[in-house]
Design an enzyme around this catalytic site. Sequence first.
Site, PDB file in Angstrom:
ATOM      1  N   VAL A 101      83.448 -43.194  -3.383  1.00 40.77           N
ATOM      2  CA  VAL A 101      84.899 -43.240  -3.167  1.00 40.77           C
ATOM      3  C   VAL A 101      85.308 -42.444  -1.922  1.00 40.77           C
ATOM      4  CG1 VAL A 101      85.436 -41.148  -4.499  1.00 40.77           C
ATOM      5  CG2 VAL A 101      87.122 -42.995  -4.345  1.00 40.77           C
ATOM      6  N   ALA A 260      77.264 -36.861  -6.740  1.00 37.68           N
ATOM      7  CA  ALA A 260      78.097 -37.939  -7.296  1.00 37.68           C
ATOM      8  C   ALA A 260      78.589 -38.813  -6.160  1.00 37.68           C
ATOM      9  CB  ALA A 260      79.283 -37.373  -8.073  1.00 37.68           C
ATOM     10  N   ASP A 261      78.830 -40.061  -6.496  1.00 33.31           N
ATOM     11  CA  ASP A 261      79.429 -40.974  -5.535  1.00 33.31           C
ATOM     12  C   ASP A 261      80.858 -41.305  -5.917  1.00 33.31           C
ATOM     13  OD1 ASP A 261      76.342 -41.459  -5.475  1.00 33.31           O
ATOM     14  OD2 ASP A 261      77.146 -42.115  -3.546  1.00 33.31           O
ATOM     15  N   ARG A 262      81.154 -41.252  -7.196  1.00 26.81           N
ATOM     16  CA  ARG A 262      82.522 -41.424  -7.657  1.00 26.81           C
ATOM     17  C   ARG A 262      82.656 -40.817  -9.045  1.00 26.81           C
ATOM     18  NH1 ARG A 262      86.670 -45.778  -6.313  1.00 26.81           N
ATOM     19  NH2 ARG A 262      85.061 -46.542  -4.885  1.00 26.81           N
ATOM     20  N   ALA A 270      79.576 -41.921 -11.376  1.00 25.89           N
ATOM     21  CA  ALA A 270      78.616 -42.846 -10.757  1.00 25.89           C
ATOM     22  C   ALA A 270      77.765 -42.045  -9.781  1.00 25.89           C
ATOM     23  CB  ALA A 270      79.332 -43.965 -10.015  1.00 25.89           C
TER      24      ALA A 270
END
Length: 391
Positions: A101, A260-262, A270
């Site tokens: 995000v 984390a990516d989102r 995620a």
Amino acid sequence: MVLQAIRYSRGSLQILDQLKLPHEEVYRDIWTVQDAWDAIHSMQVRGAPAIAIVAALSIAACVARCNKSGADPALLGPDMTGAGLISHNLQILLTSRPTAVNLADAVRKLEKVVWQVQQQPGSTDYSINEAYIQAAEQMLVDDIRDNENIGNHGADWILRHTGTVFPAGKLSVLTHCNTGSLATAGYGTALGVIRSLHSRGYVKRAYYTETRPYNQGSRLTGYELMHDNIPSQMITDSMAGALLGLKREAENINCIIVGADRVAANGDTANKIGTYALAILAKWHSVKFIVAAPRTTIDLNTASGQDITIEERRSHEVTTMRGPAVQRSKDGSLIVGGSVHEIAIAADHHGAWNPAFDVTCHALIDAIVTEKGVVEKDENGEFHFEKLFAD
Ligand SMILES: CSC[C@H]1O[C@H](OP(=O)(O)O)[C@H](O)[C@@H]1O
């Protein structure tokens, strides 16, 4: 040498081609927005924060050259005013990778900057470009500062919650993928916490997973840990259960820490494929499971993990590997040398499933470490992030 995924000066942007690491350190010029899109999509540069920063700076470098040369942005296209050019290219970059995000967060903030300047009386393409450049450059500066704060908050929390007492107590941790200087503007998120623990003398051993199929662990995290002289050992992704089952006590493995990516509004997270399995293992072995991420990774507009788009990549990335030629010398020792090339490691006729991420339910996460502090669940087992954005 400081590990730099991104080299930037006004009007110039280079990225370290991470597809070549750890065998070759090759920096590539990013002259156009398409260069940036290609570098992100191919994962020459990767990592949620680094993706956002490279995207933002690619446009900054372009419009800085415009401002310096006095070129008329309109030459770039019929509606390519300063604001139009920037917004058009931000939207193109948004399509490079869907899950993290941070990129969408950066696009939203930068478009707001451009819009605000455009409303000012007397604004010009030049003034809009200048405002954009400064905002993009600030993201580079902020990310490094935020990561150092994440490192310290995370180290404080781990030491407080795992009863490790210096000097007798040293703890081991397990991390996944790459969340260090090669995934950010510097220092890292989860790997930043490990750096902070190490700088205080608490790291017995930093275990890290290979992280198939891109091998962010074996190729990038191992490279960073070696560079920092942090005691560490690699395991394959499939060894994580045995590590906790057989070595947790002897190695004093107290936590698994990941990036984390989102992070969704309820704390579902995620992250790199394999993270969910590690969270299940942590729960079974009573090991703390910690997510480390800047606020730019927390997405209050996504309610839960089921709303997160998971990027699926080509089967080819699973059925091939990259590496240099390895030759055997006369005395039998192996000589690693030559340029990096691809080799097939599996038949590809059926194709391989290749989701780049999975989602870990917030119930499996003990804490989410940010640059503003550590967020834990309330008595109802729920995460609340509003306070992080109060300033
Ligand atoms: C600083 S967190 C980086 C985050 O991004 C990685 O994914 P990728 O290498 O595909 O960009 C991984 O999920 C890391 O946790």
